[in-house]
Design a protein around this motif. Structure first.
Motif, PDB file in Angstrom:
ATOM      1  N   GLY A 157     -28.807  13.701  -0.869  1.00 17.05           N
ATOM      2  CA  GLY A 157     -28.076  12.463  -0.639  1.00 17.05           C
ATOM      3  C   GLY A 157     -27.083  12.137  -1.731  1.00 17.05           C
ATOM      4  N   CYS A 158     -27.125  12.890  -2.829  1.00 15.99           N
ATOM      5  CA  CYS A 158     -26.174  12.693  -3.928  1.00 15.99           C
ATOM      6  C   CYS A 158     -25.255  13.904  -4.000  1.00 15.99           C
ATOM      7  CB  CYS A 158     -26.904  12.518  -5.259  1.00 15.99           C
ATOM      8  SG  CYS A 158     -28.052  11.129  -5.315  1.00 15.99           S
ATOM      9  N   LYS A 159     -24.166  13.864  -3.298  1.00 14.61           N
ATOM     10  CA  LYS A 159     -23.241  14.987  -3.276  1.00 14.61           C
ATOM     11  C   LYS A 159     -22.150  14.791  -4.325  1.00 14.61           C
ATOM     12  CE  LYS A 159     -20.325  17.764  -0.204  1.00 14.61           C
ATOM     13  NZ  LYS A 159     -19.784  17.903   1.175  1.00 14.61           N
ATOM     14  N   ALA A 160     -22.030  15.748  -5.225  1.00  5.68           N
ATOM     15  CA  ALA A 160     -21.059  15.623  -6.319  1.00  5.68           C
ATOM     16  C   ALA A 160     -19.647  15.450  -5.787  1.00  5.68           C
ATOM     17  CB  ALA A 160     -21.132  16.843  -7.222  1.00  5.68           C
ATOM     18  N   ASN A 161     -18.897  14.584  -6.442  1.00  2.07           N
ATOM     19  CA  ASN A 161     -17.480  14.407  -6.169  1.00  2.07           C
ATOM     20  C   ASN A 161     -16.719  15.156  -7.264  1.00  2.07           C
ATOM     21  OD1 ASN A 161     -14.822  13.504  -5.947  1.00  2.07           O
ATOM     22  ND2 ASN A 161     -15.412  11.440  -5.321  1.00  2.07           N
ATOM     23  N   LEU A 217     -26.699  13.812 -14.192  1.00  3.03           N
ATOM     24  CA  LEU A 217     -25.386  14.349 -14.570  1.00  3.03           C
ATOM     25  C   LEU A 217     -25.155  15.711 -13.914  1.00  3.03           C
ATOM     26  CD1 LEU A 217     -25.225  13.370 -18.345  1.00  3.03           C
ATOM     27  CD2 LEU A 217     -23.601  12.661 -16.569  1.00  3.03           C
ATOM     28  N   LYS A 218     -26.207  16.516 -13.861  1.00  5.26           N
ATOM     29  CA  LYS A 218     -26.097  17.818 -13.194  1.00  5.26           C
ATOM     30  C   LYS A 218     -25.726  17.631 -11.728  1.00  5.26           C
ATOM     31  CE  LYS A 218     -28.763  22.003 -12.147  1.00  5.26           C
ATOM     32  NZ  LYS A 218     -30.086  22.686 -12.298  1.00  5.26           N
ATOM     33  N   TRP A 219     -26.360  16.656 -11.064  1.00  2.00           N
ATOM     34  CA  TRP A 219     -26.022  16.379  -9.667  1.00  2.00           C
ATOM     35  C   TRP A 219     -24.556  15.990  -9.527  1.00  2.00           C
ATOM     36  CZ3 TRP A 219     -30.582  12.433  -8.789  1.00  2.00           C
ATOM     37  CH2 TRP A 219     -31.794  13.111  -8.920  1.00  2.00           C
ATOM     38  N   ALA A 220     -24.038  15.292 -10.540  1.00  2.00           N
ATOM     39  CA  ALA A 220     -22.642  14.837 -10.512  1.00  2.00           C
ATOM     40  C   ALA A 220     -21.661  15.949 -10.864  1.00  2.00           C
ATOM     41  CB  ALA A 220     -22.449  13.665 -11.473  1.00  2.00           C
TER      42      ALA A 220
END
Length: 245
Positions: free
Chosen positions: A105-109, A143-146
């Motif tokens: 649900g947290c897709k990096a932009n 932060l890794k997810w981002a």
């Protein structure tokens, strides 16, 4: 969007700013996963989750000068009964083995990495001023997810290096003192009008990232720079080189 102010440091929020995230959904997933892992470890899942909730609340309300982590563990011990090695092993295991799966649900932009890269190239000191309710390992996961390297930041706030939380001005005073730069020379980038833009009261400039905007105080968004994360990346690329600290 050009800036008429010059900056010597940039402060960043994380959740909903650099990291696309619905915070309420994330917290529900967090507590569900925490309870599930507790059950796997043979612990009372409901009691464990309640103890954590009470301890998080304690971090939001403790006396000045106390580390958030100290407030957390003191409250946890009162609620749970003890904080022995097995408790620390449980939390270490959760953050090492389970927490990373909450990325769903947290897709990096890509604009986040673009903005950070552009600012680093221009020599800006960057500080991650995220809500300090988690241990550092949880912040680094996010932060890794981002898609952002934690090493980009000179400091990262977490529960064991902070004595206040947002939207307290003490939280921002602590971070201003830590970086040693006048508030007037700092840009605060965030998505929450109350928790992030309160920094303007100390003289900072602000940029509201609106993709996951949280506004519970009817804030005048037109009073500050604002736009999507993609807009912010372009703004960062337009800034001049940092003139020094």
């Amino acid at each position: 969007m050009a800036s008429s102010r010059k900056y010597k440091a940039i402060f960043f929020d994380l959740d909903g700013t650099l990291l696309p995230m619905d915070v309420e959904v994330f917290l529900k997933d967090y507590f569900r996963s925490l309870g599930g892992y507790a059950a796997q470890c043979g612990m009372d899942a409901a009691a464990l989750v309640k103890a954590v909730e009470v301890s998080v609340f304690a971090m939001m309300r403790h006396e000045p000068g106390v580390l958030n982590s100290q407030a957390f563990w003191a409250a946890f011990e009162r609620e749970w009964g003890s904080v022995g090695p097995e408790v620390q092993e449980f939390f270490d295991g959760f953050y090492e083995k389970v927490f990373g799966s909450l990325e769903t649900g947290c897709k990096a932009n890509p604009a986040a990495a673009r903005a950070i890269g552009a600012l680093l190239e221009k020599g800006y000191p960057l500080y991650l001023t995220t809500m300090p309710l988690f241990p550092r390992i949880a912040v680094e996961w996010r932060l890794k997810w981002a898609g952002v390297d934690p090493s980009a930041f000179r400091e990262i706030t977490c529960f064991d290096n902070s004595t206040a939380v947002k939207p307290s001005l003490d939280y921002y005073r602590e971070n201003v003192a830590r970086c040693g730069i006048d508030p007037e020379d700092i840009l605060m980038v965030g998505n929450n009008t109350e928790e992030d833009m309160v920094a303007l009261q100390l003289g900072m400039d602000g940029y509201l990232v609106t993709d996951y905007l949280i506004d519970q105080i009817a804030f005048d968004i037109e009073s500050v720079k604002h736009g999507s994360l993609e807009d912010f990346a372009r703004f960062a690329e337009s800034l001049p080189a940092c003139e020094g600290e």
